[in-house]
Design an enzyme around this catalytic site. Structure first.
Site, short mmCIF file in Angstrom:
data_model
loop_
_atom_site.label_atom_id
_atom_site.label_comp_id
_atom_site.label_asym_id
_atom_site.label_seq_id
_atom_site.Cartn_x
_atom_site.Cartn_y
_atom_site.Cartn_z
CB VAL A 243 10.70 22.80 17.33
CG1 VAL A 243 10.47 22.82 18.84
CG2 VAL A 243 10.33 21.43 16.76
CB CYS A 244 12.88 27.73 17.08
SG CYS A 244 14.22 26.62 17.55
CG ASN A 245 7.63 29.56 13.26
OD1 ASN A 245 6.52 29.67 13.78
ND2 ASN A 245 7.91 30.11 12.10
CB SER B 44 17.69 28.73 14.16
OG SER B 44 17.35 29.68 13.16
#
Length: 165
Positions: free
Chosen positions: A58-60, A53
Site C-alpha cells: 500500500v505504501c509503495n 514503510s
C-alpha cells in the site's frame, strides 16, 4: 483522540495530533544522504505523507501515485516520512523511479511522529496520515486513516494542495 487500527487491532499513537488551522510543528528528520531536514527547510505549499514503510504494497502504491500526480500541481512539494532507514528509502526510490516525492526518515529521533501524533507505539512505525501545509505554514488538510493498511484519500489531498496555493 484519534483512533487508529492496524489490521483491525487498535494501536496507540504517541505525540501531539495536528488539526486544520495549526501551524506546521517543528521536527527534525534525516534525508537520504543522512543530512538533517527540519520544517524550516520546506517552503511553499507542501504535502507531508506518513507511511509505515515505503517497501510494503500500500505504501509503495501511495508514494508512486503521488510521484505521478504531484507534477500537475505546480509549486507543490510532496514529502513522504517513514521510519525506514535513509539508505533503504534511497534504494527504493531508485528501483521504483520515484524522483518527485522526497523521502525523509524519522528513524533517529522520531521527531516527526511526535510532532504530528503519528508514531504507532506498538509497531515502532508511523501510521498512515496526510497533511497539507500552505505557504504560511498553516495546516489546511489533515487525514489520519482509521485503518493503517487503507489507502489515503488521494483526490481530497490533491484538491487541498491545489486550494492551499
Amino acid at each position: 483522540m484519534t483512533v487508529v487500527k492496524f489490521q483491525g487491532s487498535p494501536i496507540t499513537l504517541e505525540g501531539k495530533t495536528v488539526s486544520v488551522g495549526d501551524k506546521l510543528p517543528s521536527f527534525k528528520v534525516a534525508t537520504n544522504d543522512l543530512g538533517e531536514f527540519t520544517e524550516k527547510d520546506s517552503k511553499g505549499v507542501r504535502v507531508f505523507l506518513t507511511v509505515p514503510s515505503i517497501d510494503t504494497p500500500v505504501c509503495n502504491m501511495e508514494v508512486k501515485k503521488f510521484n505521478e500526480q504531484i507534477d500537475a500541481l505546480e509549486g507543490v512539494t510532496c514529502y513522504t516520512v517513514s521510519m525506514d532507514l535513509p539508505f533503504a528509502q534511497s534504494r527504493w526510490c531508485a528501483l521504483e523511479g520515484v524522483e518527485k516525492v522526497k523521502t525523509l526518515s524519522d528513524y533517529k529521533d522520531r521527531s516527526f511522529g511526535a510532532a504530528t501524533g503519528t508514531y504507532a507505539k506498538e509497531l515502532g512505525l508511523l501510521t498512515r496520515a496526510s497533511f497539507v501545509v500552505d505557504s504560511n505554514d498553516n495546516v489546511t488538510f489533515v487525514e489520519y486513516l482509521e485503518e493503517m493498511t487503507n489507502e489515503p484519500s488521494y483526490e481530497k489531498i490533491l484538491e487541498a494542495a491545489k486550494a492551499a496555493k
